[in-house]
Design an enzyme around this catalytic site. Structure first.
Site, PDB file in Angstrom:
ATOM      1  N   CYS A 145      22.584  83.113  70.759  1.00 24.89           N
ATOM      2  CA  CYS A 145      24.002  82.752  70.743  1.00 24.89           C
ATOM      3  C   CYS A 145      24.563  82.727  72.165  1.00 24.89           C
ATOM      4  O   CYS A 145      24.275  81.809  72.921  1.00 24.89           O
ATOM      5  CB  CYS A 145      24.787  83.666  69.805  1.00 24.89           C
TER       6      CYS A 145
ATOM      7  N   HIS B  41      22.122  83.678  64.894  1.00 21.98           N
ATOM      8  CA  HIS B  41      21.846  85.117  65.031  1.00 21.98           C
ATOM      9  C   HIS B  41      20.673  85.517  64.143  1.00 21.98           C
ATOM     10  O   HIS B  41      20.861  86.010  63.022  1.00 21.98           O
ATOM     11  CB  HIS B  41      23.097  85.929  64.658  1.00 21.98           C
TER      12      HIS B  41
ATOM     13  N   GLU C 194      18.917  88.037  64.222  1.00 24.51           N
ATOM     14  CA  GLU C 194      18.934  89.474  63.908  1.00 24.51           C
ATOM     15  C   GLU C 194      19.733  89.784  62.643  1.00 24.51           C
ATOM     16  O   GLU C 194      19.651  90.898  62.111  1.00 24.51           O
ATOM     17  CB  GLU C 194      19.489  90.277  65.096  1.00 24.51           C
TER      18      GLU C 194
END
Length: 225
Positions: free
Chosen positions: A113, A207, A209
């Site tokens: 990002c 993202h 994660e």
């Protein structure tokens, strides 16, 4: 074989825990968990003197530049849009120095990002300071599909169109020197960029994660091994 050491840049914010409210170096737990799930060992890299970046990167096997606040527009020669967030100058200076060091040293690099946007800026590119449709609601990650560009490193990791966790209001405008686009959103927004071989340098606008797909991080960890 030992696990590769993957450095992850951090936030620098005031935070509260227990009875304390103090400045803190922060990293959402999804980042180290993703590194660990992909077979790496995570180390936090809080903002530091940019002059130390090269010596820090020399100790790492791979580098992740994490998400976070908007890049200060002065970094790419622009005036701030009213919708651009307040600057995070310590992070900008530190993370740009980390990126420069990783590129110079050939250290595998993944930008997430903000990290992808900083990679683009580090290589002379610019950013769109505001776009609609990529934030579901304040503080809520949305999902949308991204399509890989055939023949790119990203496509070799994730060959199919896939839905990804997303939360951003800025994006790549002019590409940085040497970067190629490796994924798009349905509205044409650049969703991934990379440097061609032999470098292992990839930036994704979403993202990972916040999802279950470890393939992008696993690619970094394999390159770092």
């Amino acid at each position: 074989m030992s696990q590769p050491l993957i450095g992850v840049s951090t936030y620098l914010n005031e935070a509260s825990w227990g009875v304390w409210r103090l400045p803190a170096a922060l990293l959402p737990a999804g980042y180290p968990r993703l590194v660990q799930s992909a077979g790496g060992m995570a180390a936090m890299l809080p903002p530091d003197d940019p002059g130390r970046a090269a010596s820090v990167v020399a100790r790492l096997d791979g580098l992740v530049v994490a998400g976070g606040p908007d890049v200060e527009p002065v970094r790419y020669g622009a005036e701030p849009d009213p919708r651009t967030g307040p600057p995070a100058r310590e992070r900008d200076a530190w993370e740009l120095a980390l990126i420069d060091a990783a590129l110079a040293d050939g250290t595998p690099l993944l930008g997430i990002c903000r990290g992808m946007q900083l990679l683009n800026v580090a290589l002379g590119g610019t950013l769109v300071q505001h776009l609609d449709g990529h934030v579901e609601a304040t503080g809520v990650f949305g999902r949308h599909p991204v399509t890989p560009v055939e023949g790119t490193r990203y496509a070799s990791l994730v060959p199919e169109e896939s839905a990804v966790p997303t939360y951003h209001h800025q994006s790549v405008d002019r590409l940085g020197d040497g970067l190629v686009v490796s994924a798009h959103a349905q509205d044409g927004t650049v969703e991934a960029v990379e440097l061609p071989d032999p470098a292992w340098v990839l930036g994704v606008q979403w993202h990972p994660e916040m999802g279950e797909d470890t393939r992008v991080m696993a690619g970094l960890v394999r390159a770092a091994s």
